[in-house]
Design a protein around this motif. Sequence first.
Motif, short mmCIF file in Angstrom:
data_model
loop_
_atom_site.label_atom_id
_atom_site.label_comp_id
_atom_site.label_asym_id
_atom_site.label_seq_id
_atom_site.Cartn_x
_atom_site.Cartn_y
_atom_site.Cartn_z
N ALA A 45 0.83 -1.20 0.00
CA ALA A 45 0.00 0.00 0.00
C ALA A 45 0.87 1.25 0.00
CB ALA A 45 -0.91 -0.01 1.23
N LEU A 46 0.34 2.29 -0.61
CA LEU A 46 0.95 3.60 -0.49
C LEU A 46 0.36 4.23 0.78
CD1 LEU A 46 1.13 6.33 -3.31
CD2 LEU A 46 1.12 6.82 -0.88
N SER A 47 1.17 4.30 1.82
CA SER A 47 0.69 4.80 3.12
C SER A 47 1.41 6.09 3.49
CB SER A 47 0.94 3.78 4.23
OG SER A 47 0.11 2.64 4.09
N VAL A 48 0.69 6.98 4.19
CA VAL A 48 1.31 8.18 4.73
C VAL A 48 1.13 8.21 6.24
CG1 VAL A 48 1.01 9.48 2.59
CG2 VAL A 48 -0.76 9.60 4.36
N LEU A 49 1.81 9.14 6.86
CA LEU A 49 1.84 9.27 8.32
C LEU A 49 0.69 10.15 8.79
CD1 LEU A 49 3.97 8.41 10.59
CD2 LEU A 49 4.72 10.79 10.47
N GLY A 50 -0.13 9.64 9.71
CA GLY A 50 -1.18 10.45 10.31
C GLY A 50 -0.71 11.11 11.58
N ASN A 51 -1.54 11.96 12.16
CA ASN A 51 -1.13 12.69 13.36
C ASN A 51 -0.96 11.76 14.56
OD1 ASN A 51 -4.16 12.83 12.96
ND2 ASN A 51 -4.06 13.48 15.09
N THR A 52 -1.82 10.73 14.71
CA THR A 52 -1.61 9.80 15.81
C THR A 52 -0.34 8.98 15.58
OG1 THR A 52 -3.00 8.07 14.83
CG2 THR A 52 -4.07 9.60 16.34
N ASP A 53 -0.08 8.61 14.34
CA ASP A 53 1.14 7.88 14.01
C ASP A 53 2.37 8.71 14.37
OD1 ASP A 53 -0.50 5.90 12.78
OD2 ASP A 53 -0.44 7.01 10.89
N SER A 54 2.31 10.01 14.12
CA SER A 54 3.44 10.90 14.42
C SER A 54 3.75 10.90 15.91
CB SER A 54 3.14 12.32 13.96
OG SER A 54 3.15 12.42 12.56
N LYS A 55 2.71 10.88 16.73
CA LYS A 55 2.93 10.89 18.18
C LYS A 55 3.48 9.56 18.67
CE LYS A 55 -0.49 14.48 18.79
NZ LYS A 55 -1.87 14.84 19.15
N VAL A 56 3.01 8.47 18.09
CA VAL A 56 3.58 7.16 18.43
C VAL A 56 5.06 7.14 18.04
CG1 VAL A 56 3.55 4.70 17.87
CG2 VAL A 56 1.40 5.91 18.31
N ARG A 57 5.38 7.69 16.88
CA ARG A 57 6.77 7.72 16.44
C ARG A 57 7.64 8.57 17.37
NH1 ARG A 57 8.14 8.89 10.18
NH2 ARG A 57 7.95 11.09 10.76
N ARG A 58 7.08 9.65 17.88
CA ARG A 58 7.82 10.45 18.86
C ARG A 58 8.15 9.62 20.10
NH1 ARG A 58 7.96 16.07 18.43
NH2 ARG A 58 8.09 16.25 20.69
N LEU A 59 7.19 8.85 20.58
CA LEU A 59 7.44 8.00 21.74
C LEU A 59 8.52 6.96 21.44
CD1 LEU A 59 3.76 7.36 22.97
CD2 LEU A 59 5.46 8.86 24.02
N LEU A 60 8.48 6.40 20.25
CA LEU A 60 9.48 5.41 19.87
C LEU A 60 10.88 6.03 19.78
CD1 LEU A 60 7.50 3.49 17.10
CD2 LEU A 60 7.99 2.71 19.41
N ARG A 61 10.94 7.31 19.54
CA ARG A 61 12.23 8.02 19.47
C ARG A 61 12.67 8.55 20.84
NH1 ARG A 61 11.22 11.69 13.97
NH2 ARG A 61 11.44 9.99 12.45
N GLY A 62 11.89 8.21 21.87
CA GLY A 62 12.24 8.65 23.21
C GLY A 62 11.81 10.06 23.53
N ARG A 63 10.88 10.59 22.77
CA ARG A 63 10.37 11.94 22.99
C ARG A 63 8.93 11.86 23.46
NH1 ARG A 63 11.56 14.81 17.40
NH2 ARG A 63 10.96 16.68 18.57
N SER A 64 8.34 13.01 23.79
CA SER A 64 6.96 13.04 24.24
C SER A 64 6.16 14.00 23.36
CB SER A 64 6.89 13.47 25.71
OG SER A 64 5.57 13.33 26.20
N PHE A 65 4.94 14.31 23.77
CA PHE A 65 4.10 15.26 23.04
C PHE A 65 3.20 15.97 24.04
CE2 PHE A 65 2.35 10.95 22.72
CZ PHE A 65 1.11 11.10 23.30
N ARG A 66 2.68 17.11 23.64
CA ARG A 66 1.89 17.94 24.56
C ARG A 66 0.42 17.56 24.56
NH1 ARG A 66 -0.46 23.10 24.02
NH2 ARG A 66 0.28 23.19 21.87
N LYS A 67 -0.16 17.31 23.39
CA LYS A 67 -1.57 16.95 23.29
C LYS A 67 -1.71 15.59 22.62
CE LYS A 67 -3.39 21.67 22.98
NZ LYS A 67 -4.18 22.61 22.15
#
Length: 239
Positions: free
Chosen positions: A57-79
């Motif tokens: 599939a041709l897939s793109v990154l959604g906003n929830t995916d972006s926040k999960v990726r931040r967690l996987l990189r050892g970062r957090s998010f505000r909302k």
Amino acid sequence: MTRLLVLSDIHGNWPALQAVAAQTDLSRIDQIINCGDTTVYAPFANQALTWLADCRALSVLGNTDSKVRRLLRGRSFRKPGSAEKRIMYVHAAATLSGQNRQRLEVLRKTGRMQAEGRRIIVCHGSPARQDEFLYPGTPKKRYRELARMAKAEIILTGHTHEPQHKIVGGAHFLNPGSVGRMFDGNPAASYLILELGRKKIRAEFRRCAYDAELVAQELAQAGLPEIYAAMFRQGRKLN
């Protein structure tokens, strides 16, 4: 003629995605397109990401995916800020396999392809912003701005969980709705079959029932907040 299966907002709901695949004659589909938010809320993100990869599939990154990726990189998010919501992101990140972490890591916010001589852009919110909501009532001026920016005849989006086909500024804005988490009181999965020819564009929006109780049971087994089981059963957003 080119036939596209357009999906969005799967939100880890493998039973719903399975039902869509079973209802669709995949042998007649030339390309599967996924407009993002594959992860978070239902606890089957691994199955969804693996199926999409297997189908190329041709897939793109959604906003929830972006926040999960931040967690996987050892970062957090505000909302979101509430513990009830944040635990869903933490659970998704913690349960992803190594291979699916890598699949999420390489996703981009936009994708492009051509079919039948038509330029297609794939994004989650809009061609300008990953988290922009494009509703039927969004001013036409904004749609025209985005059409000029996208430089594409077909603009595929998600994020609103609401099916839409709007033609503005010479561009077709199409949103398949949500496979995994509809908010209109009908839990059935929503998706789009898009047929492209040299002289016509045909959009067929479909709904597909699935076993929401299976999702609710898995959420309970994982110890996740009960309100999400109610949301999947009712097809509504309750928080």
